[in-house]
Design an enzyme around this catalytic site. Structure first.
Site, PDB file in Angstrom:
ATOM      1  N   LYS A  18       0.844  -1.203   0.000  1.00 20.56           N
ATOM      2  CA  LYS A  18       0.000   0.000   0.000  1.00 20.56           C
ATOM      3  C   LYS A  18       0.876   1.248   0.000  1.00 20.56           C
ATOM      4  CE  LYS A  18      -3.782   2.166   2.630  1.00 20.56           C
ATOM      5  NZ  LYS A  18      -4.715   1.992   3.767  1.00 20.56           N
ATOM      6  N   SER A  64      -9.412   2.251   2.673  1.00 18.68           N
ATOM      7  CA  SER A  64      -8.458   2.956   1.831  1.00 18.68           C
ATOM      8  C   SER A  64      -7.447   2.030   1.143  1.00 18.68           C
ATOM      9  CB  SER A  64      -7.680   3.981   2.673  1.00 18.68           C
ATOM     10  OG  SER A  64      -6.946   3.351   3.709  1.00 18.68           O
ATOM     11  N   SER A  67     -10.306   0.021   6.770  1.00 26.30           N
ATOM     12  CA  SER A  67      -9.561   0.067   5.515  1.00 26.30           C
ATOM     13  C   SER A  67      -8.965  -1.254   5.065  1.00 26.30           C
ATOM     14  CB  SER A  67      -8.429   1.101   5.624  1.00 26.30           C
ATOM     15  OG  SER A  67      -8.941   2.375   5.896  1.00 26.30           O
TER      16      SER A  67
END
Length: 428
Positions: free
Chosen positions: A68, A137, A161
């Site tokens: 990420k 996210s 997330s």
């Protein structure tokens, strides 16, 4: 291919060391134009050279993974899903990336995140239907695994997330206990909530990565036993309104567990839910505002209205209100017995339904925020596809803090019971 199976075959010499990297790069070439899960992919020759030089005796030898884009990888930029951040390559790996490298894994590249791991979505689409959100996210990481572009990928969770993108994309998503995975080299959103987790296609893949990233006390020998499990079921509606497919998934899971001989007790209403959600909101906005304030001061015009407004609102939260929320968090983190009694784990909704249509939002993390506040390990377990839409549905499992190895072993037992139930229904 399961990670352990691949590593075993590599060790025996029946697969070339570049096999998994080559497969991932082919999948990226085929699916990335539609899915848009990556912000940066390392050059092919670099990846193949790393794979060629890996020690086949390492636990994740030759396994590529996504990272990420709020977590540093040496030689790659960390943009945090924002145009106001520099694109210079980072000098060092984040601690978790270094741990994976030392275990033989190979970082493919950086995956899309919502802006500063908050609400404003990136360009990633849902691999099952590009008109629907992949969640956020950690959107790029979940979508990359779901699309077969990486065997596993790192994400993070502050509210929902990790678990929500896993639910929307139909992969296994694991958020470990708070504090177990080192966060050095990660852009913090909220120091009291942020946890690094990961996605895999199968529960066994997630467990393989856990044996590298989690410390021995959490991942030591753990037996899930053979006797009936004690499960607390928290209906989705006890936390927030849910769509029929989410509630149906929970009901089917509870029915399957009871048929397998496990004890299932329903907790409804969930009396503490409102206070816990409010505490999460206070802590998140207070800490996020102070962590993003330096960026907002210099580049406020370059931030999304959602993020800029949250920074303003969070800076207005007083120290006393924040301290009271932290006190509630601390007291409830130790309250497993008060909430779940002698239960082995909790089963509840991962999301309010299947992935919503549209790419302008990432869905609602309300079903995950309580467990982020408490710091307890949680996991999304995919179950099926919703009738009509064909989008994935599943359930969320929650375990005791610091008992992550046992939690994963218990999750495997529940997964097996649910699969057996599905097989029996299909045979009938």
């Amino acid at each position: 291919m399961l990670l352990q199976h691949f590593v075993d075959r590599l060790r025996l010499g029946s697969l070339p060391p570049t096999h998994a990297v080559t497969q991932s790069l082919a999948a990226i070439a085929a699916r990335e134009p539609a899915v848009r899960a990556w912000t940066h992919v390392a050059p092919q020759q670099t990846l193949l050279a790393q794979a060629q030089g890996v020690d086949p005796g390492l636990p994740l030898a030759g396994v590529p993974f996504g990272v990420k884009d709020i977590i540093d990888v040496a030689g790659m930029p960390t943009r945090c899903g924002s145009n106001v951040t520099p694109d210079a390559p980072r000098a060092y790996d984040a601690a978790c990336v270094d741990m994976l490298r030392r275990a033989g894994a190979i970082p493919l590249g950086k995956t899309v995140t919502a802006e500063f791991a908050f609400k404003a979505p990136g360009p990633t689409t849902n691999p099952h239907n590009p008109a629907h959100t992949p969640g956020g996210s950690s959107s790029g990481s979940a979508a990359a695994v779901a699309a077969g572009m990486a065997p596993f990928a790192l994400g993070t969770q502050t509210g929902g997330s990790m678990i929500r993108p896993a639910a929307y994309c139909g992969v296994v998503g694991f958020k470990p206990s708070f504090g177990l995975v080192p966060r050095d080299g990660m852009k913090l959103t909220c120091e009291s909530l942020d946890v690094i987790g990961w996605y895999g296609a199968e529960l066994e893949d997630v467990a393989c990565v856990a044996r590298v990233l989690l410390p021995d006390p959490a991942m030591g020998t753990a037996s899930a036993g053979q006797g009936p499990l004690r499960v607390v079921l928290i209906p989705g509606a006890a936390i927030a309104p849910v769509q029929p497919e989410a509630e149906q998934a929970l009901e089917q899971a509870a029915s399957a567990l009871r048929q397998a001989g496990h004890a299932v007790r329903t907790l409804a209403p969930f009396a503490q839910a409102g206070a816990l959600l409010q505490a999460h909101a206070t802590i998140m906005e207070y800490e996020l505002a102070r962590n993003i304030a330096p960026v907002a001061r210099l580049h406020g015009a370059g931030l999304s209205p959602q993020l800029e407004g949250t920074v303003r609102r969070g800076l207005g939260i007083g120290a006393r209100q924040y301290r009271e929320a932290r006190q509630l968090q601390a007291s409830m983190q130790r309250a497993w017995d008060a909430l779940a009694g002698e239960a082995d784990l909790i089963v509840t909704a991962s999301a309010g339904g299947t992935a919503p249509a549209g790419l302008g939002h990432t869905g609602d993390g309300v079903f995950n925020k309580i467990w982020s506040l408490l710091g307890w390990p949680s996991l999304h377990l995919p179950l099926a596809r919703a009738a009509g839409s064909g989008l994935p549905v599943g359930v969320q499992l929650v375990g005791r803090h610091g008992q992550d190895a046992l939690f994963l072993a218990l999750a495997a037992r529940l997964r097996d019971a649910l699969r057996a139930h599905v097989s029996d229904r299909q045979a009938a």
